[in-house]
Design an enzyme around this catalytic site. Structure first.
Site, mmCIF file in Angstrom:
data_model
loop_
_atom_site.group_PDB
_atom_site.id
_atom_site.type_symbol
_atom_site.label_atom_id
_atom_site.label_comp_id
_atom_site.label_asym_id
_atom_site.label_seq_id
_atom_site.Cartn_x
_atom_site.Cartn_y
_atom_site.Cartn_z
ATOM 1 N N LEU A 12 -38.054 27.710 -5.062
ATOM 2 C CA LEU A 12 -37.310 26.780 -4.194
ATOM 3 C C LEU A 12 -37.129 25.418 -4.845
ATOM 4 C CD1 LEU A 12 -39.173 27.521 -0.827
ATOM 5 C CD2 LEU A 12 -36.817 28.154 -1.353
ATOM 6 N N VAL A 65 -42.459 24.993 -6.224
ATOM 7 C CA VAL A 65 -42.510 25.432 -4.828
ATOM 8 C C VAL A 65 -41.768 26.766 -4.782
ATOM 9 C CG1 VAL A 65 -41.948 24.876 -2.443
ATOM 10 C CG2 VAL A 65 -42.450 23.020 -4.040
ATOM 11 N N ASP A 69 -42.701 8.051 -0.928
ATOM 12 C CA ASP A 69 -41.678 8.748 -1.720
ATOM 13 C C ASP A 69 -40.548 9.258 -0.823
ATOM 14 O OD1 ASP A 69 -40.590 9.503 -4.144
ATOM 15 O OD2 ASP A 69 -41.717 11.369 -4.302
ATOM 16 N N ASN A 115 -36.822 14.920 -0.551
ATOM 17 C CA ASN A 115 -38.038 15.168 0.220
ATOM 18 C C ASN A 115 -37.767 15.289 1.721
ATOM 19 O OD1 ASN A 115 -39.508 15.227 -2.101
ATOM 20 N ND2 ASN A 115 -40.131 13.061 -1.989
ATOM 21 N N ASP A 166 -43.274 16.643 0.960
ATOM 22 C CA ASP A 166 -43.763 16.029 -0.269
ATOM 23 C C ASP A 166 -44.603 14.776 0.015
ATOM 24 O OD1 ASP A 166 -44.321 15.463 -2.838
ATOM 25 O OD2 ASP A 166 -42.263 15.445 -3.569
HETATM 26 N N1 LIG Z 1 -41.459 23.910 2.877
HETATM 27 C C1 LIG Z 1 -40.332 24.073 2.166
HETATM 28 N N2 LIG Z 1 -39.342 24.873 2.592
HETATM 29 C C2 LIG Z 1 -38.222 25.000 1.852
HETATM 30 N N3 LIG Z 1 -37.990 24.373 0.684
HETATM 31 C C3 LIG Z 1 -38.940 23.576 0.206
HETATM 32 C C4 LIG Z 1 -40.164 23.378 0.913
HETATM 33 N N4 LIG Z 1 -40.934 22.524 0.232
HETATM 34 C C5 LIG Z 1 -40.213 22.196 -0.863
HETATM 35 N N5 LIG Z 1 -39.030 22.811 -0.890
HETATM 36 C C6 LIG Z 1 -38.002 22.655 -1.949
HETATM 37 O O1 LIG Z 1 -38.651 22.342 -3.159
HETATM 38 C C7 LIG Z 1 -38.294 20.997 -3.584
HETATM 39 C C8 LIG Z 1 -39.523 20.308 -4.181
HETATM 40 O O2 LIG Z 1 -40.551 20.234 -3.209
HETATM 41 P P1 LIG Z 1 -41.555 18.990 -3.127
HETATM 42 O O3 LIG Z 1 -40.730 17.775 -2.974
HETATM 43 O O4 LIG Z 1 -42.581 19.269 -2.101
HETATM 44 O O5 LIG Z 1 -42.250 19.066 -4.539
HETATM 45 P P2 LIG Z 1 -42.025 18.230 -5.868
HETATM 46 O O6 LIG Z 1 -40.830 17.354 -5.735
HETATM 47 O O7 LIG Z 1 -42.110 19.189 -6.962
HETATM 48 O O8 LIG Z 1 -43.256 17.362 -5.865
HETATM 49 P P3 LIG Z 1 -43.373 16.034 -6.698
HETATM 50 O O9 LIG Z 1 -42.176 15.161 -6.273
HETATM 51 O O10 LIG Z 1 -44.685 15.508 -6.219
HETATM 52 O O11 LIG Z 1 -43.300 16.415 -8.151
HETATM 53 C C9 LIG Z 1 -37.728 20.315 -2.336
HETATM 54 O O12 LIG Z 1 -36.797 19.296 -2.665
HETATM 55 C C10 LIG Z 1 -37.071 21.481 -1.624
HETATM 56 O O13 LIG Z 1 -35.777 21.724 -2.135
HETATM 57 MG MG LIG Z 2 -40.294 16.051 -4.053
#
Ligand SMILES: Nc1ncnc2c1ncn2[C@@H]1O[C@H](COP(=O)(O)OP(=O)(O)OP(=O)(O)O)[C@@H](O)[C@H]1O
Ligand SMILES: [Mg+2]
Length: 434
Positions: free
Chosen positions: A171, A179, A294, A299, A314
Site C-alpha cells: 500500500l 505498509v 507530520d 497521512n 502515520d
Molecule cells: N491503514 C491503512 N489503510 C490503507 N492504506 C494505508 C494505511 N496505512 C498506510 N497506508 C498507505 O501507505 C502510505 C504510507 O503509510 P504511512 O504514512 O503510515 O507510512 P510511512 O509514510 O511509510 O511512514 P513514515 O512517513 O514514518 O516513513 C499511506 O500514504 C497510504 O497510502
Molecule cells: Mg506517511
C-alpha cells in the site's frame, strides 16, 4: 511481554487519573493498562494495581457517578499474573486482563452482556459499556470506556508473520519500512500491516535506545486514542527486537494527496468537511496532550470512494507534549513544516495547525504555498521562515475571502497568534452552513 515506554513525560491537564501518586519513570512501568473514556467529562484511568473496582462507591479505585444505573461496585478488572500464565501456557498470545461483572444492571463488553457473577477475558481495545442504552428517565448517554494494555507487545518469530497473514499487495513504502494490505488468516479480514525496520533508524540516528524509542512513538500514541477519524491499531508484533509490525485498520480509498492530484483541486464545500475532520482530530489529540508533527495529505487516508471521509494516520512523529516544555527535535515533511520547527527555538502543538493550513491551501488551489516550483531562487525552508504567503489574482478568484482568511490565520508565522484547533473549528468558513 514489554516494550520500551515513551520517554516523554506529559504534564498536561488531561493526564489520566490514577491511584498511583508517583510520576517517576519506574512508577510509569507499573501502568499496565488504561481505560479511555469516550465522554469528555470522565477522565481516562491508568490501571496500576492487579485488581480495580469500578463503580459509584467512594471506595472504588475508579469512581463513576455520572449515571444512576451504575452500581456501588459495577465491575472489577483483574490482572492475571503474567508469570503464572507463561509457566502454564505455551500460547503465543495470552490475555492478561479479565472483567468480572458485579452489577444487576449489567456490564457490556463490545455490546454483549457479561452478566452478574460472570467473568470474561478483556482484549486490547475492547469497549466496556456500563448501561446498555440511553437511560430513559434521565436521557443520559451510557458510560463507555475502552480498555487498552500498556507496556504490552507480542514478541514473535519472523515465520509467525507469514503463518498469520497473507500479503495481498503493497500500500505504501517509506524510508524505514512498508505498509502492506494483508489478510489475517484467523478472522479472514483485511488489515494494513505497517512494518518498520528499527535497524534502519539506527543508521540515521545516534543511539540505539533513541531509535527503539522512536519506533514505538506510533504505538505509544495510537494506543491512547479512540476517535472515528484516527486509524485504529489492533495488534503490535516485535520480531527479533528489530522488526516492528503494527496491525492497523485498513481503509480502501488511498490517501488525500492522490485525491487532490486526480481532482486538481477541491471544491470549498468538500474541503471544508475534510479540514473539519482533521481539526477535530487535532483538538482531540491536543487536549489529550499529544502532537502529530507530520500533518500532510499522504497521512490523511480516504475511507472509501467518497472525497470527504478521512482517517488520520502515520503517528510515527507523534508524542506527548507539555505546553511548559517546548519541543526542539527538527522533523516533519519539508513543504508542510512550521517555521518554528526549522528555526529550532522551541515549538509546541501549534505546528500541527500550520501544516493543516498548508493542506487547506493545497486542497483549494492545487499547488503548495512553499515549494521549489514556486520560487527557484530560494530554499523551501527559507520561504517558510519568511512566510511570504502570496495569492495570485487567479487564486483570489478561485477561493472565497473566508477561506483565504482561515488559510492566513493558520499559515501564521507567529505560533502564539496562530489559530488553535478549537479556534479554527469556530472560524466562519468552517461553521457557515453553505
Ligand atoms: N491503514 C491503512 N489503510 C490503507 N492504506 C494505508 C494505511 N496505512 C498506510 N497506508 C498507505 O501507505 C502510505 C504510507 O503509510 P504511512 O504514512 O503510515 O507510512 P510511512 O509514510 O511509510 O511512514 P513514515 O512517513 O514514518 O516513513 C499511506 O500514504 C497510504 O497510502
Ligand atoms: Mg506517511
Amino acid at each position: 511481554m514489554s516494550f520500551s515506554k515513551s520517554k516523554s513525560k506529559s504534564k498536561s491537564k488531561s493526564k489520566p487519573k490514577s491511584k498511583s501518586k508517583s510520576s517517576s519513570d519506574e512508577e510509569d512501568l507499573k501502568n499496565w493498562g488504561i481505560l479511555i473514556s469516550k465522554s469528555r467529562n470522565i477522565e481516562d484511568f491508568l490501571i496500576t494495581t492487579n485488581t480495580i473496582k469500578i463503580g459509584r462507591n467512594k471506595s472504588s479505585h475508579f469512581q463513576i457517578t455520572k449515571s444512576s444505573k451504575i452500581s456501588g461496585t459495577h465491575c472489577i478488572i483483574h490482572r492475571e499474573n503474567p508469570e503464572t500464565i507463561n509457566k502454564n501456557s505455551k500460547q503465543k498470545k495470552v490475555a492478561l486482563a479479565f472483567l468480572e461483572d458485579t452489577s444487576t444492571n449489567g456490564t457490556f463488553v463490545n455490546g454483549v452482556l457479561v452478566g452478574k457473577g460472570n467473568i470474561r477475558e478483556l482484549n486490547y481495545s475492547d469497549e466496556i459499556t456500563f448501561v446498555s442504552a440511553i437511560e430513559p428517565h434521565t436521557k443520559l448517554p451510557p458510560v463507555i470506556l475502552y480498555f487498552r494494555y500498556l507496556n504490552y507487545i507480542d514478541k514473535i518469530s519472523k515465520n509467525f508473520i507469514k503463518e498469520k497473514f497473507t500479503v495481498v499487495e503493497e500500500l505504501g513504502k517509506g524510508e524505514y519500512g512498508t505498509v502492506s494490505l494483508v489478510l489475517d488468516k484467523k478472522d479472514n479480514d483485511l488489515y494494513a500491516l505497517k512494518y518498520t525496520n528499527t535497524e534502519k533508524f539506527q543508521k540515521n540516528f545516534k543511539s540505539k535506545k533513541y531509535c527503539i524509542q522512536r519506533s514505538f512513538n506510533e504505538v505509544n500514541s495510537l494506543i491512547k486514542f479512540e476517535h472515528d477519524n484516527i486509524i485504529k491499531l489492533y495488534e503490535v508484533f516485535m520480531v527479533e527486537e528489530k522488526y516492528l509490525y503494527l496491525k492497523l485498520e485498513y481503509v480502501k480509498g488511498g490517501n488525500l494527496l492522490e485525491r487532490i492530484k486526480s481532482k486538481r483541486c477541491y471544491p470549498e464545500d468538500e474541503a471544508k468537511i475534510v479540514i473539519k475532520q482533521i481539526l477535530d482530530v487535532l483538538l482531540y489529540m491536543h487536549e489529550k496532550g499529544f502532537v502529530h508533527r507530520d500533518i500532510k495529505p499522504e497521512n490523511v487516508l480516504m475511507v472509501s470512494s467518497s472525497d470527504t471521509d478521512i482517517k488520520l494516520t502515520d503517528f510515527g512523529f507523534s508524542r506527548a507534549f507539555s505546553k511548559k516544555e517546548p519541543m526542539y527535535t527538527k522533523l516533519g515533511t519539508e513543504n508542510y513544516v512550521a517555521p518554528e520547527i526549522i528555526t529550532e527555538r522551541g515549538y509546541t502543538n501549534a505546528c500541527d495547525l500550520w501544516s493543516t493550513g498548508v493542506v487547506l491551501f493545497e486542497m483549494l488551489l492545487g499547488y503548495l504555498p512553499f515549494s521549489k516550483e514556486i520560487r527557484t531562487d530560494m530554499s523551501v525552508w527559507k520561504q517558510i521562515i519568511l512566510c511570504d504567503l502570496e495569492f495570485t489574482s487567479i487564486d483570489n478568484n478561485k477561493i472565497s475571502p473566508q477561506a483565504k482568511d482561515l488559510i492566513q490565520k493558520l499559515i501564521e508565522k507567529n505560533p502564539l497568534k496562530r489559530l488553535t484547533a478549537k479556534q479554527a473549528l469556530n472560524h466562519p468558513w468552517i461553521t457557515e452552513k453553505k
